[in-house]
Design a protein around this motif. Sequence first.
Motif, PDB file in Angstrom:
ATOM      1  N   LEU A  77       0.811  -1.217   0.000  1.00 12.01           N
ATOM      2  CA  LEU A  77       0.000   0.000   0.000  1.00 12.01           C
ATOM      3  C   LEU A  77       0.847   1.272   0.000  1.00 12.01           C
ATOM      4  CD1 LEU A  77      -2.690  -1.252   2.543  1.00 12.01           C
ATOM      5  CD2 LEU A  77      -2.785  -1.315   0.031  1.00 12.01           C
ATOM      6  N   ALA A  78       0.192   2.391  -0.281  1.00 17.39           N
ATOM      7  CA  ALA A  78       0.888   3.648  -0.558  1.00 17.39           C
ATOM      8  C   ALA A  78       0.982   4.570   0.651  1.00 17.39           C
ATOM      9  CB  ALA A  78       0.196   4.373  -1.711  1.00 17.39           C
ATOM     10  N   GLU A  79       2.185   4.683   1.205  1.00 20.36           N
ATOM     11  CA  GLU A  79       2.432   5.651   2.281  1.00 20.36           C
ATOM     12  C   GLU A  79       2.221   7.088   1.797  1.00 20.36           C
ATOM     13  OE1 GLU A  79       4.484   1.910   3.252  1.00 20.36           O
ATOM     14  OE2 GLU A  79       4.545   3.219   1.474  1.00 20.36           O
ATOM     15  N   GLN A  80       2.502   7.333   0.515  1.00 21.91           N
ATOM     16  CA  GLN A  80       2.370   8.696  -0.008  1.00 21.91           C
ATOM     17  C   GLN A  80       0.942   9.206   0.083  1.00 21.91           C
ATOM     18  OE1 GLN A  80       5.131  10.428  -0.910  1.00 21.91           O
ATOM     19  NE2 GLN A  80       3.824  12.238  -1.064  1.00 21.91           N
ATOM     20  N   GLU A  81      -0.014   8.293   0.022  1.00 21.86           N
ATOM     21  CA  GLU A  81      -1.413   8.683   0.209  1.00 21.86           C
ATOM     22  C   GLU A  81      -1.606   9.378   1.555  1.00 21.86           C
ATOM     23  OE1 GLU A  81      -5.559   6.477   1.366  1.00 21.86           O
ATOM     24  OE2 GLU A  81      -4.298   5.479  -0.125  1.00 21.86           O
ATOM     25  N   LEU A  82      -0.967   8.842   2.583  1.00 26.79           N
ATOM     26  CA  LEU A  82      -1.090   9.457   3.903  1.00 26.79           C
ATOM     27  C   LEU A  82      -0.336  10.785   3.980  1.00 26.79           C
ATOM     28  CD1 LEU A  82      -0.785   6.317   6.217  1.00 26.79           C
ATOM     29  CD2 LEU A  82      -2.824   7.680   5.741  1.00 26.79           C
ATOM     30  N   LEU A  83       0.848  10.847   3.384  1.00 31.09           N
ATOM     31  CA  LEU A  83       1.597  12.106   3.412  1.00 31.09           C
ATOM     32  C   LEU A  83       0.807  13.232   2.754  1.00 31.09           C
ATOM     33  CD1 LEU A  83       3.970  10.229   4.255  1.00 31.09           C
ATOM     34  CD2 LEU A  83       5.449  11.682   2.843  1.00 31.09           C
ATOM     35  N   ASP A  84       0.108  12.917   1.653  1.00 30.95           N
ATOM     36  CA  ASP A  84      -0.593  13.952   0.894  1.00 30.95           C
ATOM     37  C   ASP A  84      -2.009  14.222   1.390  1.00 30.95           C
ATOM     38  OD1 ASP A  84       1.655  14.004  -0.677  1.00 30.95           O
ATOM     39  OD2 ASP A  84       0.732  13.025  -2.415  1.00 30.95           O
ATOM     40  N   CYS A  85      -2.726  13.177   1.787  1.00 32.48           N
ATOM     41  CA  CYS A  85      -4.168  13.303   1.995  1.00 32.48           C
ATOM     42  C   CYS A  85      -4.602  13.274   3.458  1.00 32.48           C
ATOM     43  CB  CYS A  85      -4.894  12.198   1.236  1.00 32.48           C
ATOM     44  SG  CYS A  85      -4.467  12.119  -0.521  1.00 32.48           S
ATOM     45  N   ASP A  86      -3.722  12.888   4.354  1.00 35.66           N
ATOM     46  CA  ASP A  86      -4.005  12.923   5.791  1.00 35.66           C
ATOM     47  C   ASP A  86      -3.913  14.378   6.247  1.00 35.66           C
ATOM     48  OD1 ASP A  86      -3.783  12.966   8.582  1.00 35.66           O
ATOM     49  OD2 ASP A  86      -2.660  11.102   8.677  1.00 35.66           O
ATOM     50  N   VAL A  87      -5.057  14.977   6.602  1.00 36.78           N
ATOM     51  CA  VAL A  87      -5.082  16.397   6.960  1.00 36.78           C
ATOM     52  C   VAL A  87      -4.794  16.632   8.444  1.00 36.78           C
ATOM     53  CG1 VAL A  87      -6.683  16.932   5.091  1.00 36.78           C
ATOM     54  CG2 VAL A  87      -7.586  16.341   7.359  1.00 36.78           C
ATOM     55  N   ARG A  88      -4.635  15.560   9.220  1.00 34.60           N
ATOM     56  CA  ARG A  88      -4.382  15.697  10.653  1.00 34.60           C
ATOM     57  C   ARG A  88      -2.901  15.616  10.991  1.00 34.60           C
ATOM     58  NH1 ARG A  88      -8.917  13.553  14.296  1.00 34.60           N
ATOM     59  NH2 ARG A  88     -10.800  13.757  13.042  1.00 34.60           N
ATOM     60  N   ASP A  89      -2.146  14.872  10.209  1.00 39.26           N
ATOM     61  CA  ASP A  89      -0.736  14.679  10.492  1.00 39.26           C
ATOM     62  C   ASP A  89       0.113  15.593   9.606  1.00 39.26           C
ATOM     63  OD1 ASP A  89      -0.882  12.573  12.579  1.00 39.26           O
ATOM     64  OD2 ASP A  89      -1.878  11.466  10.968  1.00 39.26           O
ATOM     65  N   LYS A  90       1.433  15.548   9.802  1.00 38.24           N
ATOM     66  CA  LYS A  90       2.312  16.563   9.219  1.00 38.24           C
ATOM     67  C   LYS A  90       3.338  16.007   8.236  1.00 38.24           C
ATOM     68  CE  LYS A  90       0.281  19.597  11.874  1.00 38.24           C
ATOM     69  NZ  LYS A  90      -0.679  20.567  11.286  1.00 38.24           N
ATOM     70  N   ALA A  91       2.995  14.928   7.557  1.00 35.09           N
ATOM     71  CA  ALA A  91       3.869  14.361   6.519  1.00 35.09           C
ATOM     72  C   ALA A  91       5.274  14.121   7.059  1.00 35.09           C
ATOM     73  CB  ALA A  91       3.872  15.258   5.285  1.00 35.09           C
ATOM     74  N   CYS A  92       6.290  14.772   6.467  1.00 36.03           N
ATOM     75  CA  CYS A  92       7.681  14.552   6.878  1.00 36.03           C
ATOM     76  C   CYS A  92       8.012  15.183   8.225  1.00 36.03           C
ATOM     77  CB  CYS A  92       8.632  15.090   5.816  1.00 36.03           C
ATOM     78  SG  CYS A  92       8.670  14.105   4.299  1.00 36.03           S
ATOM     79  N   LYS A  93       7.106  15.951   8.772  1.00 38.56           N
ATOM     80  CA  LYS A  93       7.322  16.569  10.081  1.00 38.56           C
ATOM     81  C   LYS A  93       6.713  15.749  11.206  1.00 38.56           C
ATOM     82  CE  LYS A  93       7.676  21.265   8.237  1.00 38.56           C
ATOM     83  NZ  LYS A  93       7.130  22.647   8.278  1.00 38.56           N
ATOM     84  N   GLY A  94       6.236  14.548  10.882  1.00 36.89           N
ATOM     85  CA  GLY A  94       5.756  13.648  11.921  1.00 36.89           C
ATOM     86  C   GLY A  94       4.256  13.443  11.911  1.00 36.89           C
ATOM     87  N   GLY A  95       3.822  12.476  12.719  1.00 39.88           N
ATOM     88  CA  GLY A  95       2.403  12.191  12.815  1.00 39.88           C
ATOM     89  C   GLY A  95       2.120  11.172  13.900  1.00 39.88           C
ATOM     90  N   TYR A  96       0.840  10.968  14.181  1.00 36.86           N
ATOM     91  CA  TYR A  96       0.406  10.022  15.203  1.00 36.86           C
ATOM     92  C   TYR A  96      -0.320   8.848  14.535  1.00 36.86           C
ATOM     93  CZ  TYR A  96       1.143  14.054  18.281  1.00 36.86           C
ATOM     94  OH  TYR A  96       1.679  15.126  18.937  1.00 36.86           O
ATOM     95  N   PRO A  97      -0.053   7.629  14.952  1.00 37.32           N
ATOM     96  CA  PRO A  97      -0.714   6.488  14.310  1.00 37.32           C
ATOM     97  C   PRO A  97      -2.219   6.489  14.464  1.00 37.32           C
ATOM     98  CG  PRO A  97       0.611   5.785  16.208  1.00 37.32           C
ATOM     99  CD  PRO A  97       0.961   7.203  15.927  1.00 37.32           C
ATOM    100  N   TRP A  98      -2.743   6.936  15.604  1.00 38.20           N
ATOM    101  CA  TRP A  98      -4.191   6.902  15.796  1.00 38.20           C
ATOM    102  C   TRP A  98      -4.898   7.896  14.879  1.00 38.20           C
ATOM    103  CZ3 TRP A  98      -0.561   7.847  19.568  1.00 38.20           C
ATOM    104  CH2 TRP A  98      -0.387   9.176  19.974  1.00 38.20           C
ATOM    105  N   THR A  99      -4.278   9.047  14.594  1.00 39.56           N
ATOM    106  CA  THR A  99      -4.913   9.974  13.653  1.00 39.56           C
ATOM    107  C   THR A  99      -4.799   9.437  12.226  1.00 39.56           C
ATOM    108  OG1 THR A  99      -2.873  11.292  13.625  1.00 39.56           O
ATOM    109  CG2 THR A  99      -4.634  12.025  15.082  1.00 39.56           C
ATOM    110  N   ALA A 100      -3.701   8.766  11.915  1.00 37.13           N
ATOM    111  CA  ALA A 100      -3.549   8.172  10.581  1.00 37.13           C
ATOM    112  C   ALA A 100      -4.608   7.093  10.345  1.00 37.13           C
ATOM    113  CB  ALA A 100      -2.150   7.597  10.422  1.00 37.13           C
ATOM    114  N   PHE A 101      -4.861   6.257  11.349  1.00 32.36           N
ATOM    115  CA  PHE A 101      -5.918   5.252  11.213  1.00 32.36           C
ATOM    116  C   PHE A 101      -7.267   5.923  10.935  1.00 32.36           C
ATOM    117  CE2 PHE A 101      -3.376   2.143  14.013  1.00 32.36           C
ATOM    118  CZ  PHE A 101      -3.004   1.383  12.921  1.00 32.36           C
ATOM    119  N   ARG A 102      -7.555   7.001  11.652  1.00 32.42           N
ATOM    120  CA  ARG A 102      -8.823   7.704  11.448  1.00 32.42           C
ATOM    121  C   ARG A 102      -8.916   8.300  10.050  1.00 32.42           C
ATOM    122  NH1 ARG A 102      -9.079  10.700  17.377  1.00 32.42           N
ATOM    123  NH2 ARG A 102     -10.015   8.951  18.504  1.00 32.42           N
ATOM    124  N   GLU A 103      -7.790   8.786   9.550  1.00 28.17           N
ATOM    125  CA  GLU A 103      -7.786   9.348   8.205  1.00 28.17           C
ATOM    126  C   GLU A 103      -7.985   8.269   7.145  1.00 28.17           C
ATOM    127  OE1 GLU A 103      -7.174  13.110   7.200  1.00 28.17           O
ATOM    128  OE2 GLU A 103      -8.541  12.492   8.792  1.00 28.17           O
TER     129      GLU A 103
END
Length: 308
Positions: A134-160
């Motif tokens: 699967l595509a990690e880039q989808e999360l970097l681009d389309c996850d509006v809660r996390d910060k791409a290369c500046k970090g993120g939280y797994p629970w917000t990524a799951f929600r996204e």
Amino acid sequence: FTEFMKTYNKTYENHEEQERRFKIFVENMAQAKKLQEEDMGTAEFGVTEFSDLTDEEFENFYLNPMLLRNFTPPPLQPVAETPSFTFEKHCDWRNRGAVTVVKNQGKCGSCWAFGVTSNVESQWFMRTGRLETLAEQELLDCDVRDKACKGGYPWTAFREIIRLGGMVRSHMYPYVAARRQCRYPRDRIAAWIHSFISIPGNEFFMAARVARHGPILAMINAKSMKVYKRGISRPRFHSCSPYHLNHVVPLIGYGTSWSSSPGQGSGIPYWIIKNSWGADWGEKGYFRLHRGSSACGIARYPMTALVF
């Protein structure tokens, strides 16, 4: 240092920068020597591709800057089942086709996206028998809660992922190690999740969960991994505080190291952990960490996606 430069194809813009990197390299070798002397497992520490980076650079580029801040994970749906007292003594989901190849996040603090994606890949396999990359880039681009290369939280990524409706295959959304405009093809979803749960921070329970339900996700202190080469790491508390979490990783199995030679790892229980720094790092992209002592905070916030 010269050998390090050749091995990892390192070049610097001028002599002054090379001198500065050499001094950092010396400091990292001293750190590796100290970790080697203090480690209570079988780990080997030394020269890696990160040996010319300061701790601050390493954390910003390869770990998770957002986890370095004070945070409180939101309440998650707890696991309802009671762990069995009988489960496999050794478990490695790589041998059962449930784990994709080791990937490389590059110079980008996106371990959160790689850890979450790996967990979803494995859980999708557990439910369907199909292993999708699967595509990690989808999360970097389309996850509006996390910060791409500046970090993120797994629970917000799951929600996204739930909000987006699922994830597409990596070849349809190639990884570029930077945030771009979201171009998520919703009609090409390859896998999805229904929810996610927290797992009690007990390593016996965690191992039982992995054995019965497949890989899970954890957050750890990965500072010492800058100079990790191979073996089972069992660091002392002061060198790997469980309260300084900075990396998100999937636990894809566990085991126990047995040796006929006293003092050479006889009876050391360990986790098998998939990393996201490429297959040239560590043990072909994996590393082993002591199991049973909450080493590096591994038992603080375990969780997993659910596919019904």
